[in-house]
Design a protein around this motif. Sequence first.
Motif, PDB file in Angstrom:
ATOM      1  N   CYS A 112       0.489  -1.252   0.076  1.00 15.97           N
ATOM      2  CA  CYS A 112       0.109  -0.004  -0.213  1.00 15.97           C
ATOM      3  C   CYS A 112       0.599   1.422   0.122  1.00 15.97           C
ATOM      4  O   CYS A 112       1.900   0.939   0.304  1.00 15.97           O
ATOM      5  N   ASP A 113       0.614   2.590  -0.571  1.00 19.27           N
ATOM      6  CA  ASP A 113       0.871   3.523  -0.312  1.00 19.27           C
ATOM      7  C   ASP A 113       1.717   3.570   0.542  1.00 19.27           C
ATOM      8  O   ASP A 113       3.010   4.666   0.698  1.00 19.27           O
ATOM      9  N   LYS A 114       0.692   3.695   1.735  1.00 13.95           N
ATOM     10  CA  LYS A 114       1.376   4.586   3.267  1.00 13.95           C
ATOM     11  C   LYS A 114       2.984   3.258   3.068  1.00 13.95           C
ATOM     12  O   LYS A 114       3.193   4.611   4.959  1.00 13.95           O
ATOM     13  N   LEU A 115       2.460   2.059   3.309  1.00 13.21           N
ATOM     14  CA  LEU A 115       3.902   1.968   3.771  1.00 13.21           C
ATOM     15  C   LEU A 115       5.340   1.569   2.843  1.00 13.21           C
ATOM     16  O   LEU A 115       6.255   1.594   3.027  1.00 13.21           O
ATOM     17  N   LYS A 116       5.022   2.091   1.040  1.00 15.75           N
ATOM     18  CA  LYS A 116       5.956   2.050   0.421  1.00 15.75           C
ATOM     19  C   LYS A 116       7.268   3.331   1.118  1.00 15.75           C
ATOM     20  O   LYS A 116       6.956   4.132   1.447  1.00 15.75           O
ATOM     21  N   GLY A 117       8.130   2.485   1.247  1.00 19.66           N
ATOM     22  CA  GLY A 117       9.427   2.854   1.514  1.00 19.66           C
ATOM     23  C   GLY A 117       9.801   3.181   3.257  1.00 19.66           C
ATOM     24  O   GLY A 117      10.900   3.530   3.186  1.00 19.66           O
ATOM     25  N   ARG A 118       8.214   2.231   3.471  1.00 18.38           N
ATOM     26  CA  ARG A 118       8.944   2.129   4.835  1.00 18.38           C
ATOM     27  C   ARG A 118       8.845   0.532   5.068  1.00 18.38           C
ATOM     28  O   ARG A 118       9.818   0.609   6.094  1.00 18.38           O
ATOM     29  N   VAL A 119       8.682   0.096   3.900  1.00 15.41           N
ATOM     30  CA  VAL A 119       8.795  -1.908   3.926  1.00 15.41           C
ATOM     31  C   VAL A 119       9.271  -2.075   3.732  1.00 15.41           C
ATOM     32  O   VAL A 119       9.121  -1.366   2.082  1.00 15.41           O
ATOM     33  N   LYS A 120      10.839  -2.610   4.221  1.00 19.58           N
ATOM     34  CA  LYS A 120      11.250  -3.317   3.530  1.00 19.58           C
ATOM     35  C   LYS A 120      11.770  -5.040   3.236  1.00 19.58           C
ATOM     36  O   LYS A 120      11.856  -5.713   4.273  1.00 19.58           O
ATOM     37  N   TYR A 121      11.987  -5.457   2.334  1.00 16.99           N
ATOM     38  CA  TYR A 121      11.975  -7.116   2.048  1.00 16.99           C
ATOM     39  C   TYR A 121      13.510  -6.969   2.032  1.00 16.99           C
ATOM     40  O   TYR A 121      14.029  -6.600   0.940  1.00 16.99           O
ATOM     41  N   ILE A 122      14.380  -8.000   2.789  1.00 21.41           N
ATOM     42  CA  ILE A 122      15.103  -8.239   2.780  1.00 21.41           C
ATOM     43  C   ILE A 122      15.808  -9.642   2.736  1.00 21.41           C
ATOM     44  O   ILE A 122      15.590 -10.857   3.402  1.00 21.41           O
ATOM     45  N   ASP A 139      10.635   1.030   8.876  1.00 23.84           N
ATOM     46  CA  ASP A 139      11.176   1.906   9.457  1.00 23.84           C
ATOM     47  C   ASP A 139      12.766   2.011   9.702  1.00 23.84           C
ATOM     48  O   ASP A 139      13.420   1.924  10.916  1.00 23.84           O
ATOM     49  N   GLY A 140      13.316   0.574   9.214  1.00 24.84           N
ATOM     50  CA  GLY A 140      15.436   0.381   9.407  1.00 24.84           C
ATOM     51  C   GLY A 140      14.642  -0.553  10.334  1.00 24.84           C
ATOM     52  O   GLY A 140      16.390  -0.883  10.521  1.00 24.84           O
ATOM     53  N   ILE A 141      13.606  -1.236  11.044  1.00 28.02           N
ATOM     54  CA  ILE A 141      13.978  -1.522  11.867  1.00 28.02           C
ATOM     55  C   ILE A 141      13.389  -3.556  11.480  1.00 28.02           C
ATOM     56  O   ILE A 141      12.445  -2.991  10.805  1.00 28.02           O
ATOM     57  N   GLU A 142      14.628  -4.434  11.965  1.00 27.31           N
ATOM     58  CA  GLU A 142      13.835  -5.685  11.487  1.00 27.31           C
ATOM     59  C   GLU A 142      13.357  -6.244  12.621  1.00 27.31           C
ATOM     60  O   GLU A 142      13.261  -6.211  13.890  1.00 27.31           O
ATOM     61  N   ARG A 143      12.224  -7.189  11.213  1.00 26.81           N
ATOM     62  CA  ARG A 143      10.815  -7.456  12.341  1.00 26.81           C
ATOM     63  C   ARG A 143      11.079  -8.948  12.828  1.00 26.81           C
ATOM     64  O   ARG A 143      11.089  -9.065  11.799  1.00 26.81           O
ATOM     65  N   ASN A 144      10.442  -9.610  14.375  1.00 32.79           N
ATOM     66  CA  ASN A 144      10.838 -10.646  14.228  1.00 32.79           C
ATOM     67  C   ASN A 144       9.455 -11.537  13.521  1.00 32.79           C
ATOM     68  O   ASN A 144       8.661 -11.360  13.766  1.00 32.79           O
ATOM     69  N   ILE A 145       9.651 -12.666  12.906  1.00 35.97           N
ATOM     70  CA  ILE A 145       8.911 -13.195  11.784  1.00 35.97           C
ATOM     71  C   ILE A 145       9.148 -14.468  12.660  1.00 35.97           C
ATOM     72  O   ILE A 145       9.589 -15.409  12.192  1.00 35.97           O
TER      73      ILE A 145
END
Length: 163
Positions: free
Chosen positions: A18-28, A42-48
């Motif tokens: 979604c547009d509001k998350l573009k640039g905030r969510v990154k798949y690495i 937002d630059g923080i790795e999220r626990n999956i």
Amino acid sequence: MQNSWSVIKRDLEENLLCDKLKGRVKYIIKSDNKKVVYIKVDGIERNIEALKDKKVIQQQDEQNTIKENGLDSIYMLKAIKEYKRSNFNNSLYSHNPLIRMLAIMDKRVTPKLTEKLTKELKNQPDWLKYFYKLRFDIENIPYEDEKEVELEEAKQEEATVTV
């Protein structure tokens, strides 16, 4: 999956998010002994912790599947493939929490649909609740946080006892 990771990543981040998350969510994807997928918000790795959910993948050795906050890429890639092939509405209610994670951040989720999904929050694994709350927050949709509800109930119970 026949596409390279860069094509898949671009599709997720630029076409499906979604547009509001573009640039905030990154798949690495990182490669040590094997490839591991991480999601940064937002630059923080999220626990999956999706693979700890026995409904998703049964009889998996968790030590070989999860590395810190990351997820063995084979499982994420399978989820992405299934997500892209599935009916969008089915993805929101998939048995696989990875697919639900992708769906809740999808641009096709309208604010009205997002509001309906607040009822689903309590049924999500703890790690996935973060992504639901992220979406609710960017859409300014109120939701009941279980911890806040429990705290309020405890306060009310305490007030009743002291009276």
